[in-house]
Design an enzyme around this catalytic site. Structure first.
Site, short mmCIF file in Angstrom:
data_model
loop_
_atom_site.label_atom_id
_atom_site.label_comp_id
_atom_site.label_asym_id
_atom_site.label_seq_id
_atom_site.Cartn_x
_atom_site.Cartn_y
_atom_site.Cartn_z
N HIS A 147 12.54 12.30 -2.78
CA HIS A 147 11.46 13.30 -2.79
C HIS A 147 11.84 14.52 -1.95
O HIS A 147 11.56 15.65 -2.34
CB HIS A 147 10.14 12.68 -2.30
CG HIS A 147 9.39 12.00 -3.38
ND1 HIS A 147 9.69 10.73 -3.79
CD2 HIS A 147 8.35 12.41 -4.14
CE1 HIS A 147 8.87 10.39 -4.77
NE2 HIS A 147 8.04 11.40 -5.00
N LYS A 154 1.35 1.74 -2.42
CA LYS A 154 0.31 0.85 -1.90
C LYS A 154 -0.34 1.53 -0.70
O LYS A 154 0.30 2.30 0.02
CB LYS A 154 0.87 -0.52 -1.52
CG LYS A 154 1.82 -0.50 -0.34
CD LYS A 154 2.29 -1.90 0.00
CE LYS A 154 3.28 -1.80 1.17
NZ LYS A 154 3.83 -3.08 1.54
#
Length: 184
Positions: free
Chosen positions: A38, A103
């Site tokens: 990223h 999560k």
């Protein structure tokens, strides 16, 4: 809350049909990328350079799979804590990514970006790495091979189970569930 069988890519039209709490079974292509990938992609976007993979209308799974054993397609694979990617997520949604899988809760900026860019945040349950690996039918590194487990991988999945935790309307599964228990 609905049970949805979703064929990727995750277009805008499909994304806006999903609601917080929906149980989704993904079929088709998803991509795996974590922090290091990223960071590189955000630098490219800042410099108006193309990403190494076209991720428009795609879903990114925050995971770092273990190496496969002989005969396996992929090793164990489970979601990583999604909030680690919060600094990158709004820009990825602006670019055209429509879903992220991780999560745990996300920041207000990420929830706002879901609404602004008509995208969703999905959650896979941690601790199910063997089950999730069995839902992967093909896997290949497509960018940043030098990052090892953090390389960008293209996965072909079948009935890959996730929950919609933030939708394109501001729906928040975590808040919805907490509110239920406050009423008890």
């Amino acid at each position: 809350m609905a049970k949805v069988y979703l064929e990727t890519p995750l277009t805008r039209d499909k994304a806006v049909e999903l609601r917080a709490g929906d149980e989704v079974f993904l079929n088709g292509t998803i991509y795996v990328a974590r922090d290091a990938a990223h960071k590189r992609m955000i630098e490219l976007l800042k410099n108006n350079e193309p990403l190494p993979v076209n991720l428009k209308d795609q879903i990114i799974f925050y995971a770092g799979p273990t190496p496969p054993k002989p005969g396996q397609i992929i090793g164990s694979i489970a979601p990583t804590t999604a909030s680690r990617m919060d600094p990158y997520t709004p820009a990825m949604y602006e670019y055209g990514v429509k879903g992220k899988i991780g999560k745990g809760p996300r920041s207000k900026e990420v929830k706002d970006a879901c609404v602004k860019y008509e995208a969703v945040c999905l959650s896979a349950i941690g601790g199910l790495s063997a089950l999730l690996a069995n839902k992967v039918k093909a896997a290949e590194v497509v960018a940043y091979e030098d990052l090892g487990p953090e390389a960008i991988r293209k996965l072909t999945v079948e009935n890959f189970p996730v929950l919609v935790v933030y939708d394109a309307y501001g729906g928040d599964l975590y808040e919805q569930e907490i509110a239920k228990y406050r009423k008890l």
